[in-house]
Scaffold this active site. Structure first.
Site, PDB file in Angstrom:
ATOM      1  N   LYS A  30       0.848  -1.196   0.000  1.00  0.00           N
ATOM      2  CA  LYS A  30       0.000   0.000   0.000  1.00  0.00           C
ATOM      3  C   LYS A  30       0.883   1.245   0.000  1.00  0.00           C
ATOM      4  O   LYS A  30       1.607   1.500   0.954  1.00  0.00           O
ATOM      5  CB  LYS A  30      -0.909   0.012   1.226  1.00  0.00           C
ATOM      6  CG  LYS A  30      -1.846   1.208   1.241  1.00  0.00           C
ATOM      7  CD  LYS A  30      -2.826   1.122   2.395  1.00  0.00           C
ATOM      8  CE  LYS A  30      -2.327   1.795   3.633  1.00  0.00           C
ATOM      9  NZ  LYS A  30      -2.261   3.269   3.539  1.00  0.00           N
ATOM     10  N   ASP A  59      -3.136   4.312  -2.227  1.00  0.00           N
ATOM     11  CA  ASP A  59      -4.122   4.766  -1.232  1.00  0.00           C
ATOM     12  C   ASP A  59      -4.109   6.299  -1.158  1.00  0.00           C
ATOM     13  O   ASP A  59      -3.540   6.869  -0.239  1.00  0.00           O
ATOM     14  CB  ASP A  59      -3.741   4.129   0.111  1.00  0.00           C
ATOM     15  CG  ASP A  59      -4.660   4.542   1.251  1.00  0.00           C
ATOM     16  OD1 ASP A  59      -5.798   4.958   0.987  1.00  0.00           O
ATOM     17  OD2 ASP A  59      -4.225   4.449   2.417  1.00  0.00           O
ATOM     18  N   LYS A  61      -7.081   8.132  -1.553  1.00  0.00           N
ATOM     19  CA  LYS A  61      -8.409   8.541  -1.049  1.00  0.00           C
ATOM     20  C   LYS A  61      -8.890   9.806  -1.752  1.00  0.00           C
ATOM     21  O   LYS A  61      -9.095  10.839  -1.116  1.00  0.00           O
ATOM     22  CB  LYS A  61      -8.366   8.779   0.464  1.00  0.00           C
ATOM     23  CG  LYS A  61      -7.874   7.590   1.281  1.00  0.00           C
ATOM     24  CD  LYS A  61      -7.950   7.894   2.781  1.00  0.00           C
ATOM     25  CE  LYS A  61      -7.486   6.756   3.659  1.00  0.00           C
ATOM     26  NZ  LYS A  61      -6.045   6.512   3.665  1.00  0.00           N
ATOM     27  N   ASP A  64     -13.195  14.913  -4.712  1.00  0.00           N
ATOM     28  CA  ASP A  64     -13.270  16.220  -5.385  1.00  0.00           C
ATOM     29  C   ASP A  64     -14.578  16.238  -6.165  1.00  0.00           C
ATOM     30  O   ASP A  64     -15.447  15.377  -5.943  1.00  0.00           O
ATOM     31  CB  ASP A  64     -12.037  16.387  -6.305  1.00  0.00           C
ATOM     32  CG  ASP A  64     -11.633  17.847  -6.462  1.00  0.00           C
ATOM     33  OD1 ASP A  64     -12.507  18.662  -6.808  1.00  0.00           O
ATOM     34  OD2 ASP A  64     -10.446  18.163  -6.244  1.00  0.00           O
ATOM     35  N   THR A 118     -10.666   4.365  10.184  1.00  0.00           N
ATOM     36  CA  THR A 118     -10.612   3.548  11.413  1.00  0.00           C
ATOM     37  C   THR A 118     -10.038   4.322  12.601  1.00  0.00           C
ATOM     38  O   THR A 118     -10.074   3.840  13.730  1.00  0.00           O
ATOM     39  CB  THR A 118      -9.771   2.270  11.195  1.00  0.00           C
ATOM     40  OG1 THR A 118      -8.581   2.645  10.505  1.00  0.00           O
ATOM     41  CG2 THR A 118     -10.507   1.235  10.407  1.00  0.00           C
ATOM     42  N   ARG A 208       2.407  -0.488  11.008  1.00  0.00           N
ATOM     43  CA  ARG A 208       3.382  -0.430  12.103  1.00  0.00           C
ATOM     44  C   ARG A 208       3.756  -1.783  12.708  1.00  0.00           C
ATOM     45  O   ARG A 208       4.936  -2.007  13.004  1.00  0.00           O
ATOM     46  CB  ARG A 208       2.903   0.572  13.160  1.00  0.00           C
ATOM     47  CG  ARG A 208       3.114   2.002  12.687  1.00  0.00           C
ATOM     48  CD  ARG A 208       2.322   3.017  13.440  1.00  0.00           C
ATOM     49  NE  ARG A 208       0.895   2.968  13.089  1.00  0.00           N
ATOM     50  CZ  ARG A 208       0.004   3.863  13.478  1.00  0.00           C
ATOM     51  NH1 ARG A 208       0.385   4.882  14.231  1.00  0.00           N
ATOM     52  NH2 ARG A 208      -1.263   3.764  13.098  1.00  0.00           N
TER      53      ARG A 208
HETATM   54  O1  C5P Z   1       0.318   1.349  10.964  1.00  0.00           O
HETATM   55  P1  C5P Z   1      -1.116   0.898  10.751  1.00  0.00           P
HETATM   56  O2  C5P Z   1      -1.247  -0.602  10.623  1.00  0.00           O
HETATM   57  O3  C5P Z   1      -2.068   1.512  11.730  1.00  0.00           O
HETATM   58  O4  C5P Z   1      -1.443   1.495   9.303  1.00  0.00           O
HETATM   59  C1  C5P Z   1      -2.702   1.524   8.754  1.00  0.00           C
HETATM   60  C2  C5P Z   1      -2.635   2.123   7.390  1.00  0.00           C
HETATM   61  O5  C5P Z   1      -3.950   2.111   6.863  1.00  0.00           O
HETATM   62  C3  C5P Z   1      -2.151   3.581   7.328  1.00  0.00           C
HETATM   63  O6  C5P Z   1      -1.419   3.729   6.117  1.00  0.00           O
HETATM   64  C4  C5P Z   1      -3.429   4.394   7.271  1.00  0.00           C
HETATM   65  O7  C5P Z   1      -3.296   5.590   6.552  1.00  0.00           O
HETATM   66  C5  C5P Z   1      -4.355   3.426   6.499  1.00  0.00           C
HETATM   67  N1  C5P Z   1      -5.780   3.601   6.708  1.00  0.00           N
HETATM   68  C6  C5P Z   1      -6.374   3.524   7.954  1.00  0.00           C
HETATM   69  N2  C5P Z   1      -7.738   3.651   8.078  1.00  0.00           N
HETATM   70  C7  C5P Z   1      -8.484   3.831   6.978  1.00  0.00           C
HETATM   71  C8  C5P Z   1      -7.889   3.899   5.721  1.00  0.00           C
HETATM   72  C9  C5P Z   1      -6.523   3.764   5.623  1.00  0.00           C
HETATM   73  O8  C5P Z   1      -5.690   3.320   8.941  1.00  0.00           O
HETATM   74  N3  C5P Z   1      -9.800   3.865   7.098  1.00  0.00           N
END
Ligand code: C5P
Length: 227
Positions: A30, A59, A61, A64, A118, A208
């Protein structure tokens, strides 16, 4: 269910070093706003040169007016990525305009719509949308489905219900995953691997817990084995 590894590291070299460590694995990558704004199309080529079978989810998002989104979608498809996303809050007309354009293209990627991020808890979500996450996520998913979008980005907790009110092959991609109960960081509605499986998530996004680990390949393998 497929694993999508979030490349959210502070530099291109760090992202590429992570990708080299996990290059043997059949996973999605991603590329988010930070990396794409900084490193652009070159990063996508460098990923493919490490392993051409990596699938890429861009990603960005996008959100517009309909025509601007469709133009952006066409440019994104031209990059050769396998999946990208738009915001469902852009509305049915915008999503439909995007899909009408994407469906005319020779290379048409999977298109997802973001429902509720989330990182929202119920109170902060309601302050903007004046309704609960569960209700609005369902509405956004139905809008996206009607517009011909292939699936949604949602939390694990909405995945099953979204499929029930759209269709079982309507895709769900769920971030906020802490595969084996790791720390939450800034995510609110987190779930582990077992929950993601039980709730029929098609793609899980993990950042992470992989790139902050001393052994990213080990974590990726453990996730893939448990999927
Ligand atoms: O580090 P972590 O596992 O929390 O990363 C989650 C990834 O998913 C990040 O790149 C974040 O921008 C993305 N994301 C998210 N919630 C969403 C859409 C994308 O956490 N609804």
């Amino acid at each position: 269910m497929k694993l999508c590894v979030a490349l959210d590291l502070p530099s291109k070299e760090e992202n590429l070093s992570l990708i080299r460590k996990i290059k043997s694995e059949n996973v999605w990558l991603k590329v988010g706003l930070r990396s794409f704004i900084r490193d652009g199309e070159l990063l996508l080529h460098e990923i493919k040169s490490i392993n051409s079978s990596f699938k890429i989810f861009l990603d960005l998002k996008i959100h517009d007016i309909p025509n601007t989104m469709a133009d952006a979608a066409e440019s994104i498809a031209g990059l050769g990525v396998d999946m990208f996303n738009v915001h469902a809050s852009s509305g049915v007309k915008a999503m439909k305009t995007v899909m009408d354009r994407v469906n005319t293209l020779p290379q048409s990627p999977i298109v997802l719509a973001v429902t509720a991020l989330t990182s929202f808890d119920n109170a902060s979500f309601e302050a903007i949308y004046h309704t609960s996450i569960a209700e609005k996520a369902m509405e956004f998913a139905k809008d996206a489905h009607c517009a011909g979008i292939h699936g949604v980005v949602c939390s694990v907790f909405e995945s099953r219900a979204i499929k029930a009110c759209t269709s079982e092959d309507f895709l769900t991609l769920t971030p906020g995953i802490r595969p084996f109960g790791e720390v939450h960081d800034d995510q609110e509605r987190v779930a582990d691997l077992a929950m993601a499986k039980a709730e029929l998530s098609d793609f899980i996004v993990v950042g992470r817990p992989i790139y902050h680990s001393d052994d990213p390949l080990g974590v990726v393998r453990k996730i893939v084995e448990n999927i």
